[in-house]
Design an enzyme around this catalytic site. Structure first.
Site, PDB file in Angstrom:
ATOM      1  N   ASP A 133      -3.459  -4.671  -6.531  1.00 30.91           N
ATOM      2  CA  ASP A 133      -4.093  -4.142  -7.732  1.00 30.91           C
ATOM      3  C   ASP A 133      -3.133  -4.137  -8.924  1.00 30.91           C
ATOM      4  O   ASP A 133      -3.463  -3.599  -9.983  1.00 30.91           O
ATOM      5  CB  ASP A 133      -4.671  -2.749  -7.495  1.00 30.91           C
ATOM      6  CG  ASP A 133      -3.799  -1.860  -6.646  1.00 30.91           C
ATOM      7  OD1 ASP A 133      -2.713  -2.298  -6.233  1.00 30.91           O
ATOM      8  OD2 ASP A 133      -4.214  -0.714  -6.368  1.00 30.91           O
ATOM      9  N   HIS A 160      -2.343   6.444   0.647  1.00 31.62           N
ATOM     10  CA  HIS A 160      -2.486   7.738  -0.039  1.00 31.62           C
ATOM     11  C   HIS A 160      -2.722   8.895   0.929  1.00 31.62           C
ATOM     12  O   HIS A 160      -2.638  10.056   0.528  1.00 31.62           O
ATOM     13  CB  HIS A 160      -3.639   7.691  -1.041  1.00 31.62           C
ATOM     14  CG  HIS A 160      -3.396   6.814  -2.215  1.00 31.62           C
ATOM     15  ND1 HIS A 160      -2.298   6.958  -3.030  1.00 31.62           N
ATOM     16  CD2 HIS A 160      -4.108   5.774  -2.725  1.00 31.62           C
ATOM     17  CE1 HIS A 160      -2.342   6.042  -4.000  1.00 31.62           C
ATOM     18  NE2 HIS A 160      -3.427   5.312  -3.824  1.00 31.62           N
ATOM     19  N   ASP A 180       1.823  -1.704  -3.840  1.00 33.24           N
ATOM     20  CA  ASP A 180       0.543  -1.370  -4.461  1.00 33.24           C
ATOM     21  C   ASP A 180       0.781  -0.813  -5.870  1.00 33.24           C
ATOM     22  O   ASP A 180       1.836  -0.230  -6.145  1.00 33.24           O
ATOM     23  CB  ASP A 180      -0.164  -0.325  -3.593  1.00 33.24           C
ATOM     24  CG  ASP A 180      -1.610  -0.086  -3.972  1.00 33.24           C
ATOM     25  OD1 ASP A 180      -2.487  -0.650  -3.316  1.00 33.24           O
ATOM     26  OD2 ASP A 180      -1.851   0.687  -4.921  1.00 33.24           O
ATOM     27  N   HIS A 199      -0.554   1.758  -7.179  1.00 37.57           N
ATOM     28  CA  HIS A 199      -0.494   3.215  -7.119  1.00 37.57           C
ATOM     29  C   HIS A 199       0.569   3.659  -6.120  1.00 37.57           C
ATOM     30  O   HIS A 199       0.769   3.027  -5.088  1.00 37.57           O
ATOM     31  CB  HIS A 199      -1.858   3.788  -6.706  1.00 37.57           C
ATOM     32  CG  HIS A 199      -2.972   3.382  -7.612  1.00 37.57           C
ATOM     33  ND1 HIS A 199      -3.781   2.294  -7.352  1.00 37.57           N
ATOM     34  CD2 HIS A 199      -3.401   3.913  -8.784  1.00 37.57           C
ATOM     35  CE1 HIS A 199      -4.673   2.177  -8.317  1.00 37.57           C
ATOM     36  NE2 HIS A 199      -4.464   3.139  -9.203  1.00 37.57           N
TER      37      HIS A 199
END
Length: 343
Positions: free
Chosen positions: A284, A159, A195, A197
């Site tokens: 995740d 991120h 991931d 996200h």
């Protein structure tokens, strides 16, 4: 497969993050890495190595100097102004505001961050540098001939952009490793982000480039954090147009949907024909993850590893997210074992 790991990850140990309107204990915690390394050793995945020292030079290849300086000095500035508790930002830039770097630490936190879930602590700088060194050591191993390596990075990185942090990430470990491969002679590098996200930082860093492709399978930003990047129509800009692929999936996606997206990702990656693959390995996507809404099961992570191995490229796995902590090691190591079973 060799794993790179450092105890310095423990130095990032935030006390609270703002999530769901509440200050709660951080989901991104030291126990994540402890569970992971225990599983690596229990499964006898391979030798565990300490990272080499690289310092900030590789970080500065992808992050702007003023951002790196901010992270190096932020804790001391915060303590001088507020005291020795975790630093979180107060507000963010809205449309119509000017992005000019403030003088005060509160303003700097707001300028460089995009969420209040990523506390800066006394150990953040050292932990973030150490995590980047873990990534660079893995890069060096793969560049030296290893078919695959696992950089057990913590804090995670995907991120973090060229001059911003958030989403538990400070320095973009995958981007740092990808740039390291390029600097070491690789003509083309692919970053495959699995991931839950979107890897918004990785996309931002390479969005105008055609030598590093980013491919991300993630929760639809219309529904999920980080919300403002990761849509399917974002394909790159300038020389980078067509070299970035986003595959957003709706809440509730299970293997049927995920596997289809992974097939699409691997076809595009194969067309790109990179010299090396960097995998942003987030797990995740697991059905029991407390902050995510996909439905993958333990066995699905073996399939992910097998699909990546089928590309036939040297591969560096960089650890990202995954917050069902007690089962984190099973899922991450399943990816690595699935990969090794097919090479």
């Amino acid at each position: 497969m060799k794993t790179i790991f450092t105890e310095d990850h423990r130095l990032q140990d935030g006390k609270a993050e703002l999530i769901d309107g509440k200050l709660m204990p951080c989901f991104e915690m030291p126990r994540r890495a402890e569970i992971l390394i225990a599983r690596v050793r229990d499964q006898k995945l391979g030798e565990v190595l300490a990272p080499e020292k690289f310092g900030a030079d590789p970080v500065l290849r992808v992050h702007k100097p003023e951002f790196v300086r901010f992270l190096e000095t932020a804790w001391d500035e915060w303590v001088a102004q507020h005291g020795s508790y975790d630093a979180l930002p107060l507000n963010w830039i809205a449309p119509g505001m000017r992005r000019l770097l403030p003088e005060t630490i509160d303003g700097k936190l707001s300028y460089f961050s995009f969420d209040a879930g990523t506390p800066i602590t006394a150990g953040t700088w050292r932990a973030a540098i150490a995590s980047a060194e873990v990534a660079m050591t893995g890069m060096k191993l793969v560049k030296g001939g290893e078919r695959g390596a696992f950089s057990l990075c913590r804090p995670p990185g995907h991120h973090a952009g060229s001059d911003f942090y958030g989403g538990y990430c400070f320095f973009n470990n995958a981007a740092i490793a990808a740039q390291g491969f390029r600097d070491g002679g690789a003509a083309r590098v692919a970053i495959l982000d699995v991931d839950y996200h979107h890897g918004n930082g990785s996309q931002e860093i390479f969005y105008k480039r055609d030598d590093v492709m980013t491919i991300s399978i993630h929760a639809d930003p219309k529904q999920e954090f980080p919300f403002f990047l990761g849509h399917a129509d974002e394909r790159g800009e300038g020389r980078g147009e067509g070299f970035h692929l986003n595959l957003p999936l709706r809440w509730g996606a299970a293997w049927a949907e995920y596997g289809h997206a992974l097939d699409t990702a691997m076809r595009r990656l194969t067309e790109f024909s990179p010299d090396v693959i960097v995998v942003s390995l987030g797990v995740d996507t697991f059905e029991k993850d407390p902050i995510s809404k996909f439905k993958l099961k333990h066995e699905d992570y073996l399939r992910i590893g097998e699909a990546i191995a089928a590309a036939g490229k040297p591969t560096l796995f960089i650890m990202e997210g995954g917050y069902a902590v007690e089962e984190l090691g099973i899922n991450a190591v399943n990816v690595l074992q699935g990969f090794e079973a097919k090479i």
